[in-house]
Write an enzyme that holds these catalytic residues in place. Structure first.
Site, PDB file in Angstrom:
ATOM      1  N   GLU A 194       1.165  -0.339  -5.136  1.00 48.99           N
ATOM      2  CA  GLU A 194       0.205   0.733  -5.371  1.00 48.99           C
ATOM      3  C   GLU A 194       1.026   2.018  -5.477  1.00 48.99           C
ATOM      4  O   GLU A 194       1.186   2.764  -4.522  1.00 48.99           O
ATOM      5  CB  GLU A 194      -0.817   0.838  -4.237  1.00 48.99           C
ATOM      6  CG  GLU A 194      -1.934   1.806  -4.590  1.00 48.99           C
ATOM      7  CD  GLU A 194      -2.451   2.619  -3.415  1.00 48.99           C
ATOM      8  OE1 GLU A 194      -3.507   3.230  -3.543  1.00 48.99           O
ATOM      9  OE2 GLU A 194      -1.779   2.636  -2.359  1.00 48.99           O
ATOM     10  N   ASP A 214       0.815  -1.205   0.000  1.00 46.69           N
ATOM     11  CA  ASP A 214       0.000   0.000   0.000  1.00 46.69           C
ATOM     12  C   ASP A 214       0.853   1.261   0.000  1.00 46.69           C
ATOM     13  O   ASP A 214       1.913   1.308   0.628  1.00 46.69           O
ATOM     14  CB  ASP A 214      -0.908  -0.023   1.242  1.00 46.69           C
ATOM     15  CG  ASP A 214      -1.820   1.174   1.313  1.00 46.69           C
ATOM     16  OD1 ASP A 214      -2.693   1.298   0.448  1.00 46.69           O
ATOM     17  OD2 ASP A 214      -1.664   1.983   2.244  1.00 46.69           O
TER      18      ASP A 214
END
Length: 885
Positions: free
Chosen positions: A466, A413
């Site tokens: 990401e 993330d």
């Protein structure tokens, strides 16, 4: 013998111990060599501040212990030598005696090699040494505790076993490693514990174990001792197959899941891991997904953070059960043929005082300087990647989830926030690196170390970044200067695509390049196309409600979007509930709206998702060459006026033709160039009645004609329903030309290469040679004029056909179009799950095909504001992925 007759004990050391300020309790407590009046023996010291009496139990005899002025109980044994085994009889203030082993008579549970590797940041199985581990020492069962607190003045383990009194079990510092350790006899699994830390400034802090394998829920947040798992796995064949796979050339269709809101029980009760497992496995298998991606299951204090503010990095959240229950979930999915990806958050951690924040009274896991250690947008701390022990904590954590829970991949993330020192900061709020730049060099090194460790130790396991800017070489090999990720989320494609779909079809011709632009940079990285949870929250509206038009048009648009994502290059990800066409935004506190399946239109959408998934798995041309230019070619990229897009996907000669009509106006007898001179079959029609479509007439087959079109030597016509996607595949492929024929004109493998590029075995024919006849194809009539083909198909008038069916109408069954058979009933998932075997075809020799050649070099679009990523092109102001975290 009296305590005063012993060799003098350092009064200062005794006072520091009694006051709870000692880092080395074993120097005084336990058994030590001693000499009294010239007699050598062993002295045993015990500190039990709540005891009224203590006796030394030596098996055949007991020795009363005497209490000195400091409150330390002492006994001298003239007839004994080290090592000495003994037990203690401790009488409390209530007069009740308890027998126990002395924790200060045992050797350390960590060796010098463990400490050396940890301090260098290279201990890849660190979770086996730090934390709480039930074990047996010198024949005594208990739990070994170890924690890193490099600037602590004293660390104690506390719990109900010592009335949460930090004076009872003071841990010893192991040299200069910063690690404190203690073996506590009699402590077993499910015992609650914490660490009490005395800072250098004299402040007491009570902390949860960073390496705890299970945590108590709010408000206690105590760590819970967990024994070594005895779970019996049944996914051996899955792991063996994974180790031999090449993820880049395998199918990957990902279903993103938030376990707390995917499905709930009666009275909105959250289901357990074991309850969710069979239902989720059956659901995703029937829809054709190959993987699930779980929003962080690492323990987090606030459910509304969706798991992105992690408080326990080594603990599966106990909201849904035990660590072994989570193992059951993963195992069940593997046995159903479903891989498991885990969202993983090494970019930042919350400021909850019971967790990592200023763990030992100093910035232990974060930077001391807030310009490096604080994340202003999210109100969190940033890890100090320059510190070896912090990098080791994170790298070992990634390996822990793969090793202990058989996770198949990590979606990392907020990578962009790790890479840029100025991410989310204004001028003056950040510090430059040693070269004067804004790149976080330490974070880069950490990500490379992470990816190297994962790929070296666990072949077939993937990492997905990401990363929302144009940072170069995110998925390039580390040896080539890349970060080494397997895939990168294609955020630019996602934003452009959703922006396009929000536009009224009447105006889409003016935004045609929003769907074509991504191909300019498609092969710069190994991309995954995400339609994630971030796109259906914070007033962004649900996927259906993003679409223009009435409900029929909204659902028709959504069907084309799903099909487009899956059939274009790159792996695909969809957030749960996309298959239901829900009108409300995602609510993390409630179940998905499964009752929508009572609506035939929503049921049709789910059947369509299942059909797309089945087609995707069955057609290697849709995934084997995802990241190779030979796997894709535009057929027509320029039909802006009609908002029609067409392209072909290749696996060698095997291929599929995809055509999208993104207006509600049907296009009868639409001509398309064809890669091969053969008959094509419609294998998917998003407008079919079983999917909720209008049932606009579409022939099941299309025969090619010797009519050059779109740069191909042959073409066919097909009717395009309103707001639809068609996929066609060749029923058979003409034989390849012989070696003698390959140099002659008319070779059937010609794919009309742009600017004279070779395709297959094509060469320019010599004028003196007589062309070889091409394989005989179905004899067409005269090349039809487009105006006359309209009459032959007898379509309805465009103005009427453009109208979407009324919402209450039930579409008719189509006789013409064929599609992959979807499950007979997409009802709620069943509990019975059977293993699904994946088959793998050997790679075919690639055939070179056309790929778009940019006239001018362009960088991919960014998804962050220019102030966050100044060197990213076309940056926008989209909210970071976990702003609510």
């Amino acid at each position: 013998m009296t305590p005063s007759s012993l060799q003098p004990m350092s009064a200062e050391s005794a006072l520091r111990l009694v006051r709870g300020e000692s880092m080395h309790p074993h120097d005084l407590l336990g058994a030590h060599d001693a000499e009294v009046d010239g007699v050598r023996g062993v002295v045993v010291r015990v500190f039990q501040p709540l005891a009224s009496a203590v006796r030394l139990m030596l098996g055949e005899r007991d020795v009363p212990m005497e209490r000195d002025a400091h409150g330390i109980y002492t006994a001298f044994l003239s007839d004994r030598s080290l090592p000495l085994r003994y037990r203690l009889g401790i009488t409390g203030a209530d007069g009740v005696e308890q027998e126990q082993d002395d924790p200060y008579r045992f050797l350390p549970t960590l060796g010098e090699i463990d400490l050396h590797l940890f301090n260098e940041g290279r201990h890849l199985r660190l979770w086996e040494k730090l934390g709480a581990h039930p074990c047996t020492m010198d024949g005594v069962e208990g739990t070994a505790f170890a924690v890193w607190a490099p600037n602590a003045a004293r660390v104690s383990v506390i719990g109900s076993f010592n009335a949460w009194d930090g004076r009872a079990h003071v841990m010893r510092a192991l040299g200069g490693s910063g690690v404190f350790e203690l073996f506590v006899p009699g402590i077993g699994a499910e015992t609650l514990y914490k660490y009490e830390i005395l800072t250098r400034t004299g402040t007491l802090r009570v902390k949860t174990d960073p390496y705890a394998f299970k945590l108590e829920q709010s408000p206690g947040f105590a760590s819970i001792v967990q024994g070594r798992s005895e779970y019996a796995w049944h996914d051996g064949s899955w792991l063996a197959q994974r180790g031999e796979s090449d993820p880049l050339r395998e199918p990957m269709l990902v279903y993103e899941v938030h376990l707390g809101s995917w499905m709930r029980g009666e009275n909105n009760r959250m289901l357990t891991y074991t309850e969710i497992a069979p239902r989720l496995a059956e659901h995703v298998r029937r829809l054709g997904f190959t993987h699930v991606e779980l929003l962080p299951v690492q323990e987090h204090p606030f459910g509304g953070s969706w798991g992105y503010q992690v408080g326990g990095y080594y603990a599966p959240t106990s909201r849904f059960g035990s660590p072994d229950d989570f193992r059951f979930l993963v195992d069940t999915l593997h046995q159903a043929g479903i891989g498991v990806l885990l969202d993983w958050v090494p970019a930042h951690f919350p400021k909850d005082d019971w967790a990592l924040r200023r763990f030992d009274g100093t910035a232990c896991y974060e930077h001391e300087d807030p310009r490096l250690g604080d994340h202003p947008e999210w109100g969190t701390h940033i890890f100090n990647y320059a510190r070896h022990e912090v990098r080791n904590f994170l790298v070992a954590n990634a390996l822990y989830w793969i090793e202990e829970f058989h996770i198949d991949g990590l979606r990392v993330d907020a990578v962009a926030s790790m890479l840029y020192l100025d991410y989310g900061r204004e001028a003056g709020q950040w510090l430059r690196n040693r070269y004067g730049g804004r790149e976080n060099l330490e974070a880069m090194a950490f990500l490379k170390q992470l990816n190297h460790a994962v790929q070296s130790l666990y072949p077939g396991v993937i990492t997905v970044a990401e990363e929302s800017t144009s940072w170069p070489k995110v998925t390039a090999p580390i040896a080539d200067g890349g970060l080494g990720f397997t895939f990168k989320w294609n955020m630019g494609w996602m934003h452009d695509t959703l922006d396009y779909y929000k536009i009224d079809p009447f105006f889409r011709k003016g935004a045609h390049d929003k769907l074509t632009f991504a191909m300019w940079y498609e092969y710069s990285e190994h991309f995954m196309n995400p339609i994630s949870h971030d796109e259906v929250v914070h007033l962004k509206r649900s996927m259906v409600e993003k679409m223009p038009g009435d409900m029929w048009q909204k659902l028709a648009n959504l069907r084309t979007l799903i099909g487009y994502s899956v059939t274009r290059p790159g792996k695909s990800l969809f957030f749960m509930g996309t298959e239901l066409g829900t009108s409300r935004e995602w609510n993390h506190d409630a179940s998905l709206e499964w009752h929508l399946l009572e609506d035939p239109r929503r049921r049709g959408l789910m059947e369509y998702v299942a059909a797309v998934g089945a087609l995707y798995r069955e057609q290697p041309c849709l995934w084997r060459a995802d990241h190779e230019p030979s796997g894709y070619r535009w057929i027509d990229v320029a039909d802006k006026e009609q908002s029609v897009y067409s392209y072909a996907r290749f696996d060698g000669r095997d291929h599929a033709v995809v055509v999208l009509n993104l207006t509600p106006v049907p296009r009868p007898a639409y001509r398309l160039g064809a890669p091969e001179h053969t008959r094509y079959r419609v294998v998917l029609n998003s407008d079919a009645p079983q999917f909720g479509g209008s049932d606009y007439p579409v022939d099941a087959h299309a025969d090619t004609e010797a009519v050059p079109f779109h740069g191909f030597e042959q073409s066919f016509t097909v009717s395009l329903p309103p707001l639809s996607m068609l996929v066609l595949t060749p029923e058979s492929l003409p034989p390849l030309p012989s070696l003698d024929d390959s140099s002659k004109a008319g070779a059937p493998l010609r794919l009309a290469a742009a600017k004279g590029e070779k395709r297959g075995v094509k060469e320019k024919a010599k004028k003196s040679e007589k062309p070889t006849k091409a394989p005989k194809a179905p004899k067409p009539a005269k090349a039809p004029k487009l105006a006359k083909t309209v009459k032959a198909e007898k379509p309805t008038k465009p103005t009427k056909a453009a109208k979407a069916p009324k919402e209450s109408a039930t579409p008719k069954a189509s006789k013409a179009s064929k599609a992959p058979t979807a499950p007979a009933s997409p009802a709620l998932p069943r509990a019975d799950v059977r293993p699904r075997t994946r088959t793998r075809r050997p790679p075919a020799a690639p055939v070179a095909t056309d790929a778009p050649t940019p006239a001018a070099t362009k960088k991919p679009r960014s998804t962050r504001a220019a102030k966050r990523a100044p060197n990213a092109l076309n940056a926008n102001t989209e909210t970071p992925s976990d702003t609510s975290s």
